[in-house]
Motif scaffolding. Sequence first.
Motif, PDB file in Angstrom:
ATOM      1  N   UNK A   5       0.848  -1.189   0.000  1.00 47.63           N
ATOM      2  CA  UNK A   5       0.000   0.000   0.000  1.00 47.63           C
ATOM      3  C   UNK A   5       0.886   1.243   0.000  1.00 47.63           C
ATOM      4  N   UNK A   6       0.529   2.200  -0.841  1.00 42.37           N
ATOM      5  CA  UNK A   6       1.320   3.418  -0.976  1.00 42.37           C
ATOM      6  C   UNK A   6       1.409   4.160   0.357  1.00 42.37           C
ATOM      7  N   UNK A   7       2.639   4.456   0.776  1.00 43.83           N
ATOM      8  CA  UNK A   7       2.871   5.148   2.041  1.00 43.83           C
ATOM      9  C   UNK A   7       3.388   6.556   1.883  1.00 43.83           C
ATOM     10  N   UNK A   8       3.173   7.163   0.722  1.00 39.20           N
ATOM     11  CA  UNK A   8       3.662   8.523   0.492  1.00 39.20           C
ATOM     12  C   UNK A   8       3.128   9.495   1.537  1.00 39.20           C
ATOM     13  N   UNK A   9       1.855   9.328   1.908  1.00 41.05           N
ATOM     14  CA  UNK A   9       1.230  10.244   2.864  1.00 41.05           C
ATOM     15  C   UNK A   9       0.874   9.506   4.154  1.00 41.05           C
ATOM     16  N   UNK A  10       1.782   8.652   4.609  1.00 42.03           N
ATOM     17  CA  UNK A  10       1.533   7.890   5.834  1.00 42.03           C
ATOM     18  C   UNK A  10       1.384   8.815   7.040  1.00 42.03           C
ATOM     19  N   UNK A  11       0.362   8.546   7.855  1.00 39.52           N
ATOM     20  CA  UNK A  11       0.164   9.240   9.128  1.00 39.52           C
ATOM     21  C   UNK A  11      -0.326   8.221  10.151  1.00 39.52           C
ATOM     22  N   UNK A  25       3.023   0.180  -5.902  1.00 40.92           N
ATOM     23  CA  UNK A  25       2.077  -0.106  -4.825  1.00 40.92           C
ATOM     24  C   UNK A  25       0.626   0.086  -5.244  1.00 40.92           C
ATOM     25  N   UNK A  26      -0.248  -0.149  -4.271  1.00 42.64           N
ATOM     26  CA  UNK A  26      -1.684  -0.026  -4.454  1.00 42.64           C
ATOM     27  C   UNK A  26      -2.170   1.239  -3.745  1.00 42.64           C
ATOM     28  N   UNK A  27      -3.309   1.771  -4.185  1.00 43.23           N
ATOM     29  CA  UNK A  27      -3.967   2.914  -3.544  1.00 43.23           C
ATOM     30  C   UNK A  27      -3.046   4.136  -3.527  1.00 43.23           C
ATOM     31  N   UNK A  28      -2.798   4.673  -4.705  1.00 38.23           N
ATOM     32  CA  UNK A  28      -1.854   5.771  -4.873  1.00 38.23           C
ATOM     33  C   UNK A  28      -2.329   7.029  -4.144  1.00 38.23           C
ATOM     34  N   UNK A  29      -1.383   7.677  -3.435  1.00 39.84           N
ATOM     35  CA  UNK A  29      -1.655   8.897  -2.675  1.00 39.84           C
ATOM     36  C   UNK A  29      -2.748   8.697  -1.634  1.00 39.84           C
ATOM     37  N   UNK A  30      -2.699   7.585  -0.922  1.00 40.88           N
ATOM     38  CA  UNK A  30      -3.689   7.277   0.112  1.00 40.88           C
ATOM     39  C   UNK A  30      -3.548   8.245   1.284  1.00 40.88           C
ATOM     40  N   UNK A  31      -4.683   8.867   1.656  1.00 39.59           N
ATOM     41  CA  UNK A  31      -4.708   9.814   2.776  1.00 39.59           C
ATOM     42  C   UNK A  31      -5.924   9.518   3.642  1.00 39.59           C
ATOM     43  N   UNK A  68     -10.079   1.577   4.608  1.00 38.65           N
ATOM     44  CA  UNK A  68      -9.130   2.330   3.790  1.00 38.65           C
ATOM     45  C   UNK A  68      -9.769   2.810   2.500  1.00 38.65           C
ATOM     46  N   UNK A  69     -10.785   2.098   2.027  1.00 39.71           N
ATOM     47  CA  UNK A  69     -11.460   2.531   0.808  1.00 39.71           C
ATOM     48  C   UNK A  69     -12.218   3.836   1.009  1.00 39.71           C
ATOM     49  N   UNK A  70     -12.552   4.151   2.264  1.00 32.40           N
ATOM     50  CA  UNK A  70     -13.232   5.413   2.552  1.00 32.40           C
ATOM     51  C   UNK A  70     -12.257   6.578   2.624  1.00 32.40           C
ATOM     52  N   UNK A  71     -10.968   6.294   2.717  1.00 33.42           N
ATOM     53  CA  UNK A  71      -9.958   7.344   2.668  1.00 33.42           C
ATOM     54  C   UNK A  71      -9.832   7.833   1.224  1.00 33.42           C
ATOM     55  N   UNK A  72      -9.172   8.947   1.035  1.00 31.48           N
ATOM     56  CA  UNK A  72      -8.998   9.477  -0.323  1.00 31.48           C
ATOM     57  C   UNK A  72      -7.747   8.880  -0.957  1.00 31.48           C
ATOM     58  N   UNK A  73      -7.848   8.500  -2.212  1.00 32.83           N
ATOM     59  CA  UNK A  73      -6.703   8.087  -3.009  1.00 32.83           C
ATOM     60  C   UNK A  73      -7.041   8.289  -4.477  1.00 32.83           C
ATOM     61  N   UNK A  74      -6.014   8.522  -5.268  1.00 27.54           N
ATOM     62  CA  UNK A  74      -6.234   8.914  -6.659  1.00 27.54           C
ATOM     63  C   UNK A  74      -6.603   7.728  -7.536  1.00 27.54           C
ATOM     64  N   UNK A 115       1.622   4.896 -10.832  1.00 29.18           N
ATOM     65  CA  UNK A 115       2.218   6.053 -10.173  1.00 29.18           C
ATOM     66  C   UNK A 115       2.117   7.330 -11.003  1.00 29.18           C
ATOM     67  N   UNK A 116       1.737   7.228 -12.287  1.00 27.64           N
ATOM     68  CA  UNK A 116       1.595   8.435 -13.084  1.00 27.64           C
ATOM     69  C   UNK A 116       0.374   9.255 -12.658  1.00 27.64           C
ATOM     70  N   UNK A 117      -0.452   8.725 -11.759  1.00 28.53           N
ATOM     71  CA  UNK A 117      -1.567   9.494 -11.237  1.00 28.53           C
ATOM     72  C   UNK A 117      -1.157  10.330 -10.025  1.00 28.53           C
ATOM     73  N   UNK A 118       0.053  10.155  -9.573  1.00 27.15           N
ATOM     74  CA  UNK A 118       0.445  10.678  -8.276  1.00 27.15           C
ATOM     75  C   UNK A 118       0.726  12.164  -8.284  1.00 27.15           C
ATOM     76  N   UNK A 119       0.378  12.831  -7.166  1.00 24.40           N
ATOM     77  CA  UNK A 119       0.793  14.202  -6.909  1.00 24.40           C
ATOM     78  C   UNK A 119       1.942  14.130  -5.919  1.00 24.40           C
TER      79      UNK A 119
END
Length: 761
Positions: A215-221, A269-275, A283-289, A294-298
């Motif tokens: 799972x994409x951890x770019x915006x892990x919190x 990974x899965x669920x790009x830009x998961x926040x 997790x599906x209720x969280x926002x992701x692109x 990865x070309x969808x990523x900000x």
Amino acid sequence: FHWIYSKTHRLLFCGEGQSTSKMLVFKLLLLLAGAFGTILAVLEVAEDSLGNRFRLAGGRDCSEGRVEVFHDGQWGSICGGIWGDNEGDVVCRMLGFDGAKSVIRKSREFGSIRASAPIWFDHIRCKGHEASLFDCYFWTPGYQGCNPRTDAGVRCRAPAIQKVPTLPLRVYCNGVCENCTGCGKKYISNQTSCENDVQVKGFLQAKYRGRWRFVDGTHYTDDLAYVACGMLGYPTNFAAPSYNELLCCNDTNSENCMSANMLQEINSPLMIDLKCDGSERDLQSCSFISWSGKHYSCGHQPGKVVTISCGFAPGQYCPTQKLRPIRLASTPYPGEGRVEVLMGGHWGTICGRGMSVVDADVLCRHLGFGFSRKLFTQQSGYFGVGSPAIKNVHCPGKVVKGSVRRISDIDGCKYSTATTRDCTHNHDVSIVCQLPEKCDEPTVKLLPFKRRTSSSYYVEANVDGVLGLICSTGGLVSRAEGEVMCRTGTANEEERKFFEGFRAVDPTRYHGSNRFIGRLNCSGTEVNSNECNMTLIKMRNCSNGKVLAVDCARDLPDLVLDVTRLAQSLSNRYLTPTSADHLACAFEEKCLPSRENGPFIRYLLRFDSLVMNRGRKDFVPYLSRSEWDWHECHKHFHSHLGFATYELLDQTDRSVVQGHKASFCLEDSWYDTSLRAIPYYQCSVTQGISVGCGDLYGARLDCQWLDVSLVPDGKYTLRVHVNPFHNPPESDYTNNVAECSIILSQRSEFRLSTVESCRIV
């Protein structure tokens, strides 16, 4: 200036590795460029088959902005004069979106590119299906016929995210490091609390379209981890472990410790830009692109995926812990049941009026589980019924900076006292909580005698990979072992059942030849049978040719004593003297010791006992009618030997007086109108207690008392134990014992009993 522009873009958006000081310098240069109105924001870049590049600039995120084209060595814009939806669709799809949400033709909303930049497209016309803008019709690139200059812009539509019904999660470990634990340890049954106890730690993976992915951890919190831990069945998240910790890697570059396959998976990974903000239940209720790509990523960071650590925090209860003011009753399995709270010494239910799934989440996580999976609030009786205690339960979320970030602990819940006027037993709340995955398969499995539905099972053990049945004479088994087998021996949660009994059977339907003898040694609280301390030895055959079988049931009765009725019958009651001549039947039924062991005048502590059936099955005698015991003195049958025991304890918990009640007449003498219960059993016809009904033994009946003739005045505890021998079986034995604190005193020529409190223990 173009050098500043391109270099800054590569630093901030293309991931070029630079030192912190250089990054600061180029950020300042970027701000300087922005001051001249040259650039507001530069985001995602796409490239066509001919090497031409496209991007959106000046927008709030990567889905909107001024369309810029890199052609012939420099960046330019598009004239917005006849810019339309088809052209917007083409450029949005090139950037990885579903299409254009809206287009901007003659607006400077996204700013303007530098004045000297070329206009690469003018009078462009697309059909909408083209792979690149260069496949559309347009005037010669660089033609400066756009006057006044109006750069084209677009707002792209995010890809439609296909939600799966339930997103499966797991904690992944590659098997090379003991620091990585992919499944939960066994629970410790009698802890007062589980403090800072980490149960699982590893890489988080989600299953999508039949495949497990990181799972994409770019915006892990912490909020993201909190949601994931709840889905995994744990109440709390801890600090995320590092790659090196999970891989036992000492290399400064943890990628050197990964296999080529793992490295490839981590970089896609899965669920790009998961926040997540912590208020979500999935997790599906969280926002992701997008699910992938990865070309969808900000600002996506390649190689960064979610690592997670879940368990129990201080103040939370272990899932099998008994010493807590809230519990789940009438259930064969941890994490599900009727919710009951301990208030004023009484176990009472929660009225479902005004209760939401968020409130159920708070209860589940407080009890040591994850999110709630099911909530029953009205007309359910799914796990039987209880006595209403509270209603309007509301557990608010914790508000941080004006938004709900995380559900709070149970201490923050608000409620009011329930009454029978507005809340009936049909509104009792029941919940099913998310349980964690355990590490090992059960040591013992149940195999039905028949291929389809059956309530009787062979007991198959797995000892070091060898499968076989357990002999009926090889070891001692108790109710504790039976409870563990019935609730954990089947894989399907709908088949989890209550224990009814053991028996010896012929293994005619079992094809294997291995047999085992030994002891199972379960306490009864285990979540998995491999938590029992089993000692099994392989045998060629059983000595009597019989193997162990267990009977399980989905529904059972549940007897509960009405403590309010008990307290009222004890309050300010005079102990009237009774001569031994009037107690002849009591002597015959052994409710009193022999005449020689007591005075002629007896003082009897009398009380009522209303025993209600709150389960999902009628309570009927375990003895057949032919086995009932006839008593000549009272001219009736005893259908149930030892239905209840009575005991008086002094302040040191020493028993000073004992008594008992044989069920001479089990019948529906009371019924709950709110449940629309229908009395069925009668003493003269057939005996039992129907669901929603009760059997009332009045204080004036024989043996419905304790002989306190030789007991001095003082404080004592009256203990009443219903169905003490657990025969027939019930769904819940934790509500079978009631205790009342009473005072025996002398008032004039009479003795008096005064009750201080009564409660279920």
